[in-house]
Design an enzyme around this catalytic site. Structure first.
Site, PDB file in Angstrom:
ATOM      1  N   GLU A 112      -8.232  -3.109   3.968  1.00  9.87           N
ATOM      2  CA  GLU A 112      -6.793  -3.080   4.604  1.00  9.87           C
ATOM      3  C   GLU A 112      -7.231  -3.793   5.890  1.00  9.87           C
ATOM      4  OE1 GLU A 112      -4.838   0.729   4.803  1.00  9.87           O
ATOM      5  OE2 GLU A 112      -5.733   1.152   2.785  1.00  9.87           O
TER       6      GLU A 112
ATOM      7  N   GLY B  76       0.815  -1.286   0.039  1.00  3.84           N
ATOM      8  CA  GLY B  76      -0.017  -0.124  -0.005  1.00  3.84           C
ATOM      9  C   GLY B  76       0.960   1.260  -0.065  1.00  3.84           C
TER      10      GLY B  76
ATOM     11  N   TYR C 211       4.290  -9.513   2.768  1.00  3.58           N
ATOM     12  CA  TYR C 211       3.867  -9.340   1.554  1.00  3.58           C
ATOM     13  C   TYR C 211       3.992 -10.645   0.694  1.00  3.58           C
ATOM     14  CZ  TYR C 211       4.325  -4.492   2.829  1.00  3.58           C
ATOM     15  OH  TYR C 211       4.068  -3.183   3.308  1.00  3.58           O
TER      16      TYR C 211
ATOM     17  N   ASN D 160      -2.946  -5.104   2.824  1.00  5.06           N
ATOM     18  CA  ASN D 160      -3.718  -4.470   1.602  1.00  5.06           C
ATOM     19  C   ASN D 160      -3.964  -5.763   0.593  1.00  5.06           C
ATOM     20  OD1 ASN D 160      -2.649  -2.194   2.690  1.00  5.06           O
ATOM     21  ND2 ASN D 160      -3.450  -0.965   0.855  1.00  5.06           N
TER      22      ASN D 160
ATOM     23  N   ARG E 153     -18.164   0.655  12.202  1.00  7.98           N
ATOM     24  CA  ARG E 153     -18.665   2.178  12.157  1.00  7.98           C
ATOM     25  C   ARG E 153     -18.279   2.132  10.537  1.00  7.98           C
ATOM     26  NH1 ARG E 153     -13.869   5.239  12.052  1.00  7.98           N
ATOM     27  NH2 ARG E 153     -12.111   3.819  12.710  1.00  7.98           N
TER      28      ARG E 153
ATOM     29  N   HIS F 131      -2.243  -9.294  15.872  1.00 10.45           N
ATOM     30  CA  HIS F 131      -1.244 -10.328  16.315  1.00 10.45           C
ATOM     31  C   HIS F 131       0.363  -9.637  16.153  1.00 10.45           C
ATOM     32  CE1 HIS F 131       1.087 -13.783  17.111  1.00 10.45           C
ATOM     33  NE2 HIS F 131       1.632 -13.856  15.965  1.00 10.45           N
TER      34      HIS F 131
HETATM   35  C1  LIG Z   1      -9.621  -0.795  12.091  1.00 11.23           C
HETATM   36  C2  LIG Z   1      -9.517   0.475  11.000  1.00 11.23           C
HETATM   37  C3  LIG Z   1     -10.098   1.533  11.134  1.00 11.23           C
HETATM   38  C4  LIG Z   1      -9.632   2.715  10.201  1.00 11.23           C
HETATM   39  N1  LIG Z   1     -10.518   3.677   9.935  1.00 11.23           N
HETATM   40  C5  LIG Z   1     -10.350   4.632   9.191  1.00 11.23           C
HETATM   41  C6  LIG Z   1     -10.895   5.884   9.115  1.00 11.23           C
HETATM   42  O1  LIG Z   1     -11.943   5.975   9.876  1.00 11.23           O
HETATM   43  N2  LIG Z   1     -10.596   6.749   8.410  1.00 11.23           N
HETATM   44  C7  LIG Z   1      -9.606   6.857   7.472  1.00 11.23           C
HETATM   45  O2  LIG Z   1      -9.225   7.702   6.908  1.00 11.23           O
HETATM   46  N3  LIG Z   1      -8.673   5.481   7.495  1.00 11.23           N
HETATM   47  C8  LIG Z   1      -9.120   4.729   8.307  1.00 11.23           C
HETATM   48  N4  LIG Z   1      -8.383   3.328   8.297  1.00 11.23           N
HETATM   49  C9  LIG Z   1      -7.472   3.301   7.365  1.00 11.23           C
HETATM   50  C10 LIG Z   1      -6.029   3.965   7.381  1.00 11.23           C
HETATM   51  O3  LIG Z   1      -5.836   5.219   7.426  1.00 11.23           O
HETATM   52  C11 LIG Z   1      -5.111   3.121   6.822  1.00 11.23           C
HETATM   53  O4  LIG Z   1      -5.151   1.569   7.236  1.00 11.23           O
HETATM   54  C12 LIG Z   1      -3.721   3.601   6.816  1.00 11.23           C
HETATM   55  O5  LIG Z   1      -4.038   4.696   5.822  1.00 11.23           O
HETATM   56  C13 LIG Z   1      -2.672   2.907   6.064  1.00 11.23           C
HETATM   57  O6  LIG Z   1      -2.574   2.629   4.845  1.00 11.23           O
HETATM   58  P1  LIG Z   1      -1.562   1.923   3.769  1.00 11.23           P
HETATM   59  O7  LIG Z   1      -1.748   0.372   4.398  1.00 11.23           O
HETATM   60  O8  LIG Z   1      -2.171   2.161   2.532  1.00 11.23           O
HETATM   61  O9  LIG Z   1      -0.477   2.395   4.238  1.00 11.23           O
HETATM   62  C14 LIG Z   1      -8.770   2.494   9.075  1.00 11.23           C
HETATM   63  C15 LIG Z   1      -7.936   1.316   9.290  1.00 11.23           C
HETATM   64  C16 LIG Z   1      -8.164   0.295  10.036  1.00 11.23           C
HETATM   65  C17 LIG Z   1      -7.346  -1.000  10.199  1.00 11.23           C
HETATM   66  N1  LIG Z   2      -0.371  -7.433  12.519  1.00  9.51           N
HETATM   67  C1  LIG Z   2      -0.419  -7.018  11.184  1.00  9.51           C
HETATM   68  N2  LIG Z   2      -1.416  -6.826  10.386  1.00  9.51           N
HETATM   69  C2  LIG Z   2      -1.296  -6.402   9.391  1.00  9.51           C
HETATM   70  N3  LIG Z   2      -0.031  -6.415   8.545  1.00  9.51           N
HETATM   71  C3  LIG Z   2       1.316  -6.645   9.108  1.00  9.51           C
HETATM   72  C4  LIG Z   2       1.106  -7.015  10.710  1.00  9.51           C
HETATM   73  N4  LIG Z   2       2.432  -7.054  11.044  1.00  9.51           N
HETATM   74  C5  LIG Z   2       3.048  -7.031   9.929  1.00  9.51           C
HETATM   75  N5  LIG Z   2       2.368  -6.909   8.618  1.00  9.51           N
HETATM   76  C6  LIG Z   2       3.089  -6.386   7.415  1.00  9.51           C
HETATM   77  O1  LIG Z   2       2.938  -4.912   7.454  1.00  9.51           O
HETATM   78  C7  LIG Z   2       2.287  -4.839   6.097  1.00  9.51           C
HETATM   79  C8  LIG Z   2       1.405  -3.367   6.334  1.00  9.51           C
HETATM   80  O2  LIG Z   2       2.202  -2.250   6.541  1.00  9.51           O
HETATM   81  P1  LIG Z   2       2.075  -1.093   6.225  1.00  9.51           P
HETATM   82  O3  LIG Z   2       2.626  -0.095   6.678  1.00  9.51           O
HETATM   83  O4  LIG Z   2       0.547  -0.729   6.458  1.00  9.51           O
HETATM   84  O5  LIG Z   2       2.216  -0.881   4.579  1.00  9.51           O
HETATM   85  P2  LIG Z   2       1.523  -1.129   3.176  1.00  9.51           P
HETATM   86  O6  LIG Z   2       0.947   0.229   3.098  1.00  9.51           O
HETATM   87  O7  LIG Z   2       2.485  -1.481   2.340  1.00  9.51           O
HETATM   88  O8  LIG Z   2       0.241  -2.116   3.521  1.00  9.51           O
HETATM   89  C9  LIG Z   2       1.554  -5.905   5.680  1.00  9.51           C
HETATM   90  O9  LIG Z   2       1.400  -6.118   4.342  1.00  9.51           O
HETATM   91  C10 LIG Z   2       2.242  -6.992   6.189  1.00  9.51           C
HETATM   92  O10 LIG Z   2       3.336  -7.648   5.461  1.00  9.51           O
END
Ligand SMILES: Cc1cc2nc3c(=O)[nH]c(=O)nc-3n(C[C@H](O)[C@H](O)[C@H](O)COP(=O)(O)O)c2cc1C
Ligand SMILES: Nc1ncnc2c1ncn2[C@@H]1O[C@H](COP(=O)(O)OP(=O)(O)O)[C@@H](O)[C@H]1O
Length: 364
Positions: free
Chosen positions: A79, A15, A91, A29, A104, A84
């Site tokens: 996502e 992501g 990845y 992702n 929500r 854990h």
């Molecule tokens: C349980 C949960 C709740 C989330 N709630 C929101 C939210 O309310 N608003 C939002 O913009 N993003 C929300 N996110 C998304 C996060 O902003 C997102 O996982 C973060 O930007 C990381 O993105 P990336 O994996 O692309 O780096 C949520 C993510 C999770 C796991």
């Molecule tokens: N508890 C966890 N839940 C989800 N992803 C995890 C966890 N621990 C490690 N990871 C690793 O972290 C990555 C997500 O990190 P993040 O910073 O959100 O990057 P991305 O934007 O590339 O998804 C996952 O793809 C996975 O490989």
């Protein structure tokens, strides 16, 4: 949402890398093909459920589906944060998930701290709610035991979709089968519900389905004396004491209403810590102790809310010597009455009403 529980799996792709770095909450992702396969009624928002990486253990998870309004993403994503701590990234692995319930909508927060607090509150809610027996059943579903460990185990055209393989039979979409199986009662619930059929309520009895309001839950949580001995799940209780955080009464109201709607109390709310309290000294045997069961404080709050509801439906002419549900009736008062009845019988009165003067002091 008639498609819940919803089973799907796909390869973990990269992501924006914000989850770990900015939020301290990594989120794995799914590729577009999985996102695009979502049924129409699974809208954007935050969900909870179970997840498994490759053919590893099954853990609780929270998932965000949508456009992450805080970051104003232009592409919809799914996502998953697996509850854990993994030793390393995964990845390229196959992530299998079952979405069990909705928490929500997605929101745009004023600060990163507010977004992080909201996600942490989602995680807490998922941890507790997933302990419900019907949710625990899904953790043990065959779907997870049949998980392929890498994307190379999936056929090229389905590597990142919610399709899956059972025993090498590529035509068997287990995920789809499971989705249909769990949605099978949705169309005519009143005739085919798997819930036990209850006898009709007697005339004049309460038929209003019981639900608790967030406001009342907040009130009861605040009223608990924190210095009183807490039973098990002290940490849940301590978490609930952060009632100044608006998510807490909301979270517990949701859990209580789920329990009431399904007539199920999860085992973790029913467990008790047994404390031996000294009845008399010197101690000569274990019988000199009285075992006192301390139930979790959250359960006490729940009981208090239900008790209030029961009291609201009691007739004003409730029999005065009924103790349960009567205000100001203590065990001592109960014992006094029993003794009075017993002594009036000992003096050979066959008429129970003769004992009435002796118990007339009992408060109504
Ligand atoms: C349980 C949960 C709740 C989330 N709630 C929101 C939210 O309310 N608003 C939002 O913009 N993003 C929300 N996110 C998304 C996060 O902003 C997102 O996982 C973060 O930007 C990381 O993105 P990336 O994996 O692309 O780096 C949520 C993510 C999770 C796991
Ligand atoms: N508890 C966890 N839940 C989800 N992803 C995890 C966890 N621990 C490690 N990871 C690793 O972290 C990555 C997500 O990190 P993040 O910073 O959100 O990057 P991305 O934007 O590339 O998804 C996952 O793809 C996975 O490989």
């Amino acid at each position: 949402m008639k498609s819940l529980p919803y089973f799907c799996r796909g390869e973990v792709i990269r992501g924006f890398g914000r989850g770990s770095k900015e939020l301290g909450i990594p989120t794995a992702n799914f590729p577009d093909s999985v996102v695009d396969n979502l049924p129409a009624d699974i809208g954007t928002g935050i969900y909870y459920g179970w997840a498994c990486v490759g053919n590893g253990d099954v853990y609780k998870m929270v998932m965000s589906i949508g456009w992450n309004p805080y970051y104003k993403n232009t592409k919809k994503s799914m996502e998953t944060h697996v509850i854990h701590t993994f030793k390393e990234d995964f990845y390229g692995e196959i992530l299998s998930v079952v979405l069990v319930g909705y928490i929500r909508p997605e929101r745009s927060y004023n600060s990163l701290e507010a977004l992080i607090a909201a996600i942490n509150s989602d995680i807490e809610e998922a941890k507790v709610t997933l302990e419900l027996p019907e949710h625990l059943k899904l953790r043990d579903d065959n779907f997870f035991t049949s998980a392929p460990s890498s994307s190379s185990a999936l056929p090229p055209n389905t590597a990142s979709t919610s399709q899956t393989i059972i025993n090498g039979d590529l035509s068997a979409p287990l995920a789809e089968e499971l989705n249909c199986f769990f949605a099978r009662f949705e169309t005519s619930q009143q005739h085919h519900s798997s819930a036990p059929v209850l006898p009709p309520s007697p005339p004049g009895s309460c038929t209003t389905p019981l639900t608790v309001r967030e406001h009342d839950v907040g009130r009861v949580l605040l009223a608990v004396n924190p210095r009183k001995a807490a039973g098990p799940r002290r940490s849940t209780w301590q978490g609930a004491q952060g009632v100044r955080s608006p998510a807490r009464p909301h979270t517990f109201a949701r859990i209580f209403n789920l329990c009431l709607a399904q007539a199920v109390i999860p085992p973790f709310l029913k467990s008790a810590t047994i404390i031996p309290v000294l009845k008399k000294s010197p101690i000569t045997s274990l019988n000199d102790y009285r075992p006192v069961a301390l139930t979790p404080v959250i359960m006490k709050c729940f009981e208090r809310l239900v008790l209030q509801h029961i009291k609201d439906y009691l007739p004003p002419d409730l029999y005065p010597y009924q103790f349960t549900y009567h205000a100001n009736r203590s065990t001592d008062a109960n014992n006094n009455i029993m003794l009075s009845i017993q002594s009036s019988r000992t003096f050979s009165s066959p008429n129970w009403s003769l004992s009435a003067p002796a118990i007339s002091h009992v408060p109504r």
